[in-house]
Scaffold this active site. Structure first.
Site, short mmCIF file in Angstrom:
data_model
loop_
_atom_site.label_atom_id
_atom_site.label_comp_id
_atom_site.label_asym_id
_atom_site.label_seq_id
_atom_site.Cartn_x
_atom_site.Cartn_y
_atom_site.Cartn_z
N TYR A 67 -24.88 19.02 13.52
CA TYR A 67 -24.49 20.42 13.31
C TYR A 67 -23.71 20.95 14.52
CZ TYR A 67 -27.49 19.75 9.30
OH TYR A 67 -28.03 19.26 8.14
N ARG B 218 -33.75 21.08 20.19
CA ARG B 218 -33.86 19.79 19.48
C ARG B 218 -32.57 18.99 19.65
NH1 ARG B 218 -35.51 17.72 13.35
NH2 ARG B 218 -37.23 16.51 14.18
N GLN C 156 -36.38 27.78 13.97
CA GLN C 156 -35.27 26.91 14.36
C GLN C 156 -33.96 27.62 14.03
OE1 GLN C 156 -33.67 23.36 12.36
NE2 GLN C 156 -34.23 22.20 14.19
N GLY D 181 -42.93 14.65 10.03
CA GLY D 181 -42.16 15.41 9.07
C GLY D 181 -42.66 15.28 7.65
N ARG D 182 -42.16 14.26 6.95
CA ARG D 182 -42.50 14.13 5.53
C ARG D 182 -43.99 14.14 5.23
NH1 ARG D 182 -38.38 10.56 6.57
NH2 ARG D 182 -36.32 11.22 5.85
#
Length: 366
Positions: A186, A233, A100, A322-323
């Site tokens: 971002y 993404r 990424q 994810g987690r």
């Protein structure tokens, strides 16, 4: 009953073993000085190589692109060599891994970027946003971000070139492809979202103008390494790191259409995943599916049942967990066999060493 999550899927020229994605998660354990990936990170990703696709943690494309202490880069020879350890380890286990590529824009502090002032689409400070710096202790020290300066046309051209080079560096480091981080507030997101972009030139104003920077970055990377190795993404409805768009459905449907035209191999949508967060509107998922014909990945608060439903409904082709991947290196096997999931330790997410990174066990039947 067969589980659609374990159907293989074609991603460009790659055949993936399943539709389970390990999405990018910042863990802040790059070697210092130099922000290079290392053996510890190689072990972490190799342990999770049974995912159909791993997207490695956000990796800055330049010194200016770094938002937090101890995150890895991909712009020096040392950093490329560090990532080669990771990709070799994942490939040895039969895994597929994308990098990424990441520029945080205004979501940083001069302490993380060599004392410089951050850059962004506009000279707007992200409100109520903190980042962590290396304050000399082993724990991250949190500080407020500062006001960025508005990027000039030359800055824009320079950053596009940094993204292009990062894509080439990722392939040199052995990655199977790259994911452009255009989400979560971002730099790319700071151009896309209306409330973070007050420009009056061709990079601001209309939706088409606000998507221009993303389109030019993607085109440069596609030109460098091929569209079949470039994913993107997006985070249409999050307000993470202070970026908000007034018309997210229109803006991000247009983004999906642009990415379809650029023929990227996948679009990865990060849904809002905090407790009590609203669900992503079904009408939006339908619109994205109509606008974009490649592989669609969704991530955020999915369990195996919701994941199967999303794929069966036709909105998603793959699902990111994810987690759950943090504490369950063998997550696909646990899903397939309905084994219980282990909880992660929130105190070991960022920084530190092996504890909370590589010491979570694979499932053992009693």
């Amino acid at each position: 009953m067969s589980n659609v999550l374990f159907d293989s899927i074609q991603l460009g020229k790659l055949t993936l073993n399943n539709r389970i994605v390990m999405p990018p998660m910042t863990r802040s354990r790059a070697s210092q000085p130099g922000n290079a990936a290392n053996e510890m990170m190689a072990e972490y990703y190799a342990q999770r190589a049974s995912a159909g696709l791993i997207v490695a943690e956000g990796t800055q494309i330049s010194e200016m692109g770094q938002g937090y202490a101890w995150t890895p880069g991909i712009y020096t020879d040392e950093q490329i060599a560090g990532w080669k350890k990771v990709t070799d380890a994942v490939h040895e286990k039969g895994g597929v891994i994308f990098a990424q590529v990441w520029h945080v824009g205004r979501v940083t502090h001069p302490a993380n970027i060599g004392g410089q002032q951050p850059i962004s689409s506009s000279a707007l400070k992200a409100e109520n946003v903190k980042v962590f710096i290396d304050d000399g202790s082993n724990a991250p020290g949190f500080v407020d971000v500062v006001e960025p300066r508005e990027m000039t046309k030359q800055d824009i051209a320079d950053v596009i070139e940094q993204y292009r080079q990062a894509a080439l560096n990722a392939v040199e480091a052995g990655f199977d492809g790259i994911e452009l981080h255009a989400a979560n507030g971002y730099l790319i997101n700071q151009f896309i979202d209306s409330e973070a972009n007050h420009r009056t030139d061709e990079y601001g104003g209309s939706i088409e103008n606000r998507l221009r920077f993303m389109g030019e970055v993607v085109a440069a990377m596609v030109d460098a390494i091929g569209a079949e190795r470039v994913g993107v993404r997006l985070a249409p409805f999050t307000s993470l790191n202070g970026t908000i768009d007034k018309t997210p459905v229109e803006t991000y449907t247009a983004a999906a259409a642009l990415l379809n035209k650029l023929n990227v191999v996948y679009v990865h949508i990060a849904e809002v995943d905090w407790d009590d967060a609203p669900d992503t509107p079904v009408a939006f998922k339908q619109a994205v599916r109509e606008a974009y014909k490649g592989v669609l990945i969704y991530a955020g608060r999915y369990d195996s049942d919701k994941a199967v439903e999303a794929i069966n409904d036709g909105y998603a082709d793959m699902i990111g967990f994810g987690r759950p991947f943090i504490a369950n290196p063998d997550l696909p096997a646990r899903i397939r066999n309905s084994y219980p999931l282990a909880p992660h330790d929130p105190d070991t997410l960022f920084g530190g060493a092996e504890k909370g990174l590589t010491d979570y066990p694979f499932y053992q039947k009693a």
